[in-house]
Design a protein around this motif. Structure first.
Motif, short mmCIF file in Angstrom:
data_model
loop_
_atom_site.label_atom_id
_atom_site.label_comp_id
_atom_site.label_asym_id
_atom_site.label_seq_id
_atom_site.Cartn_x
_atom_site.Cartn_y
_atom_site.Cartn_z
N LEU A 51 33.18 42.55 33.55
CA LEU A 51 34.43 42.89 32.88
C LEU A 51 35.20 43.93 33.69
N ASP A 52 34.42 44.92 34.16
CA ASP A 52 34.99 46.00 34.99
C ASP A 52 35.68 45.39 36.21
N GLU A 53 34.97 44.46 36.86
CA GLU A 53 35.52 43.88 38.08
C GLU A 53 36.75 43.01 37.79
N ARG A 54 36.76 42.36 36.62
CA ARG A 54 37.86 41.47 36.31
C ARG A 54 39.12 42.24 35.92
N THR A 55 38.93 43.25 35.06
CA THR A 55 40.11 43.94 34.51
C THR A 55 40.48 45.19 35.27
N GLY A 56 39.48 45.76 36.02
CA GLY A 56 39.79 46.99 36.74
C GLY A 56 39.64 48.23 35.88
#
Lengths: 401, 392
Positions: B200-205
């Motif tokens: 999620l972190d990688e997708r949304t930043g």
């Protein structure tokens, strides 16, 4: 242009300056302020307890009454005269070396002051004070002599050589002085004196054995390399106290039945073990030095036609040893601390003598005083050695790249 | 003469290869002589290991994992000693590392007072013999605590006296095994949640707070499982037991003996001082730009330390710290002086009772070698992991 502007502006201590320093270093944020307050409270509490103990509730008579025991153990009173010349020689050589290589710096002052205060607190009266006084005067004179010769390069070179030779002779001369002409058997050496003798012999023996061991480990001859590696790794795998117990329980069965070696007593056996143990660690330190040398050094020596022995003795070793002086000194500091382990063999070195002092009927319950005293003595010597090592490091330029 | 060369003046030692062979042969001969001599002396001694099966004739009161009494064979009592050594070494390594890292960071603190305290700590404890410290903690501090019947307790929860420290301790009761199995399942679930949050972190930043989510998942699931399996762990509180005949003693809970406490305290404080210097050295060895860059990114002091400085300093730290761990494990043998029943103390008693010093020493040294190899292997594994993480 006045000379005034060339000098550094004098930092005057003003309230504003002090306030800025305090704010920057102690109260830069609310977290920092909290840290400062908590730390200060802890320091105040510990400091107060320690000072109250040292000055008020401690009874130092146990140390005072056992001065002899703590410093020299059961060294016979009639033979005490043997110690003083040795002590003077050490102080004179030490003073001269200090003057020659490391002129007095202000940061040495606390250590020197502590040492002097300590010595005179214990030898405050009688002939002992006089004899220690002679030693201090000798050291001071030697220091001035060292300062004097350091000014002239040629004189300094000669003096350096003389001081080094005298330093190398200190240990053998002391041992001879103690034992010659129906002197004092090593079993009677004790207290701080025994720690010093054990450490000195361990250092001398460890260095003499350790350097060849390191060379053997770096050798290209497989038999020699494997033997040296096995010895070094085996010794380093076991704790020192195990090797000391080995010397106590097992070594007597393996000593050859030749003259005095057959019944080598425990102090001598402990010395053997300390030397052999230190040798393994010194060998590893020296190996690091050997590996740090660029290969070109050896090739250049060969190109000049030097023999293998000459290459090692004149080119490789001087540079390798120079590079590892700090590591060697810290090895010797750890040996100095490890001399307490012979307490496990029931020898009366400083820690053993402390325990003996506590066991006396009238001093029961005075553990803290005696152990703090012993710890302080060890600490002072270790600290002096580590300061010395920093000095040597700086004067040799080791570690500056 | 070994070498037949065409020029008569050349001897075999002028040939480098033959000279080396001769030197090694001579060395080997001398070594063999020494070994043969040792064997000839050793034949008078008993070298077998049969004595290990004989009854020990003594018990140790302070045991862990391995329960022994006087009728047990010697090898079992020795094993109990090894367990005591391992217990001391593990506790010592963990606590010394914590103390060393905290003090190492404190040593570089911007707070003048804090950095001075760390410096004084290092200078005092590093330069004083460990054995003096052990004897000091034991005889001058812990044995000077109030007697057990003085009842120095803290609300009846924790007891402290010259007989040791008695603490409440969790004891398994009932369905402990199912709960442990469920805990493993909870850990797996937490791991899955962590992966999801990282994705999620990688997708949304935005920060997925992956570790916090994972920890919360694990704790919640473990707590539910704890309730479901019927609270399988109870807290065992110590009490003072006053028998009609005999001495007062602690019953229940976890009793830490003064011997163990003295050893642990001394080992941790002494080794911690060395680790402090290692931590300071490796932090200082980092390029100053790392701190500056982290500051430029707006990280807080805590974030800078835990995310930027320590992970990088760890890499240079590990070899030196491994060395300190090995020293700590070897130094645990000093417990022999205050009579903590670790392996070396027990070997001493066995040698005093039954002799057989040579085989006993072979066993002792082998045990320490094994211990050292285990520690080195674990640290090498950690080292490899850290290095990989650093480069990815």
């Amino acid at each position: 242009m006045t000379t005034q502007s060339l000098t550094r502006p004098v930092a005057r201590l003003t309230f504003a300056r002090a306030g800025r320093w305090v704010r920057k270093n102690l109260f830069s944020s609310w977290l920092n302020s909290l840290l400062t307050v908590v730390t200060f409270a802890v320091i105040a509490w510990v400091g107060f307890s320690v000072i109250r103990f040292v000055l008020v509730s401690a009874d130092w008579t146990v140390v005072e009454a056992n001065r002899r025991l703590l410093f020299i153990g059961r060294f016979p009173k009639a033979e005490e005269w043997r110690i003083w010349p040795a002590l003077w020689a050490v102080m004179a050589v030490g003073g001269a070396a200090y003057g020659r290589w490391a002129p007095f710096a202000r940061r040495d002052l606390p250590v020197i002051a502590l040492g002097l205060l300590f010595v005179f607190a214990f030898f405050a009266e009688g002939t002992a004070a006089l004899l220690v006084g002679v030693g201090v005067l000798l050291a001071a004179a030697a220091y001035l002599g060292g300062r004097f010769v350091a000014r002239d390069e040629r004189r300094a070179a000669v003096a350096s050589r003389l001081i080094l030779i005298a330093g190398a002779l200190l240990l053998p001369v002391t041992v001879v002085l103690f034992t010659v002409a129906s002197g004092v058997r090593t079993t009677l050496w004790g207290g701080l004196l025994l720690n010093i003798m054990l450490a000195s012999i361990g250092i001398a023996g460890g260095f003499a054995l350790g350097v060849p061991l390191a060379l053997a480990r770096a050798s290209t001859m497989p038999v020699i390399r494997v033997t040296a590696t096995t010895y070094i790794e085996l010794v380093r795998a076991g704790p020192l106290i195990a090797w000391l117990f080995l010397a106590r329980f097992v070594l007597p069965d393996f000593l050859p039945p030749i003259g005095p070696i057959a019944d080598l007593h425990i102090v001598a056996r402990a010395m053997l073990v300390l030397a052999g143990f230190t040798a393994a660690y010194v060998a590893e330190v020296v190996r690091g030095g050997l590996q740090s040398l660029p290969h070109g050094q050896e090739e250049a020596a060969q190109a000049l036609g030097l023999s293998g022995f000459q290459t090692t003795w004149l080119i490789v070793l001087p540079q390798a040893l120079r590079a590892v002086i700090p590591a060697l000194v810290s090895q010797f500091i750890s040996l100095w601390k490890d001399t307490t382990l012979v307490f496990g063999l029931s020898l009366l070195e400083l820690l053993g003598a402390s325990e003996a002092a506590i066991a006396q009927q009238r001093f029961i319950g005075r553990q803290a005083e005696v152990l703090l005293f012993a710890g302080f003595v060890f600490w002072l010597v270790s600290l002096t050695m580590s300061r010395l090592s920093q000095r040597i490091e700086r004067s040799l330029g080791v570690g500056e790249r | 003469m070994a070498a037949a060369t065409s020029t008569p003046r050349l001897r075999f030692w002028h040939n480098r290869r033959q000279r080396r062979l001769a030197i090694q042969a001579a060395f080997l001969a001398a070594l063999l002589l020494l070994i043969l001599y040792s064997i000839s002396r050793a034949t008078r001694l008993s070298l077998g290991f049969d004595f290990l099966n004989g009854p020990a004739g003594f018990a140790i009161s302070n045991h862990w994992l391995v329960e022994v009494d006087a009728g047990d064979p010697r090898w079992r009592v020795y094993l109990a000693g090894v367990a005591n050594t391992v217990r001391l070494v593990i506790a010592g390594i963990i606590l010394a590392t914590l103390l060393g890292v905290v003090m190492g960071v404190a040593r570089l603190s911007g707070n003048w007072l804090v950095s001075r305290v760390a410096l004084v700590y290092v200078e005092i404890f590093r330069n004083t013999p460990l054995l003096v410290q052990i004897v000091f903690w034991y005889t001058a501090v812990l044995l000077k605590l109030p007697r057990i019947d003085a009842e120095r307790d803290f609300n009846g929860v924790v007891y402290l006296s010259n007989r040791g420290l008695a603490l409440p301790w969790p004891e398994p009761e009932g369905a402990i095994l199912p709960w442990l199995v469920l805990c493993v399942a909870a850990a797996a679930a937490a791991y899955y949640v962590r992966r999801r949050r990282i994705l999620l972190d990688e997708r949304t930043g935005r920060s997925g707070a992956a570790n916090r989510w994972a920890l919360a998942t694990f704790l919640a699931l473990a707590a539910v499982a704890f309730a479901v399996t019927g609270l399988p762990v109870i807290v065992d509180s110590p009490t003072l037991f006053r028998p009609d005949v005999g001495a007062i003693e602690y019953r229940g809970g976890m009793v830490v003996t003064p011997e163990f406490m003295a050893m642990l305290l001394a080992l941790v404080v002494y080794t911690g001082a060395f680790i402090t210097e290692i931590v300071r050295g490796s932090i200082q060895a980092l390029a100053r730009g790392q701190t500056e860059a982290a500051m430029a990114l707006g990280m807080t002091g805590y974030q800078r330390m835990t995310l930027i400085i320590l992970p990088q300093a760890l890499r240079t730290m590990i070899p030196a710290v491994t060395n300190q761990f090995l020293n700590l494990s070897k130094n645990s043998s000093l417990a022999v002086v205050i009579g903590y029943s670790e392996l070396f103390f027990i070997s001493g008693v066995v040698i005093n009772n039954a002799g057989h010093a040579v085989p006993m020493f072979i066993i002792i040294i082998s045990t320490y070698v094994t211990l050292s190899l285990l520690i080195s292997a674990a640290m090498n594994w950690l080292n490899r992991r850290v290095q990989l993480v650093g480069r990815s």
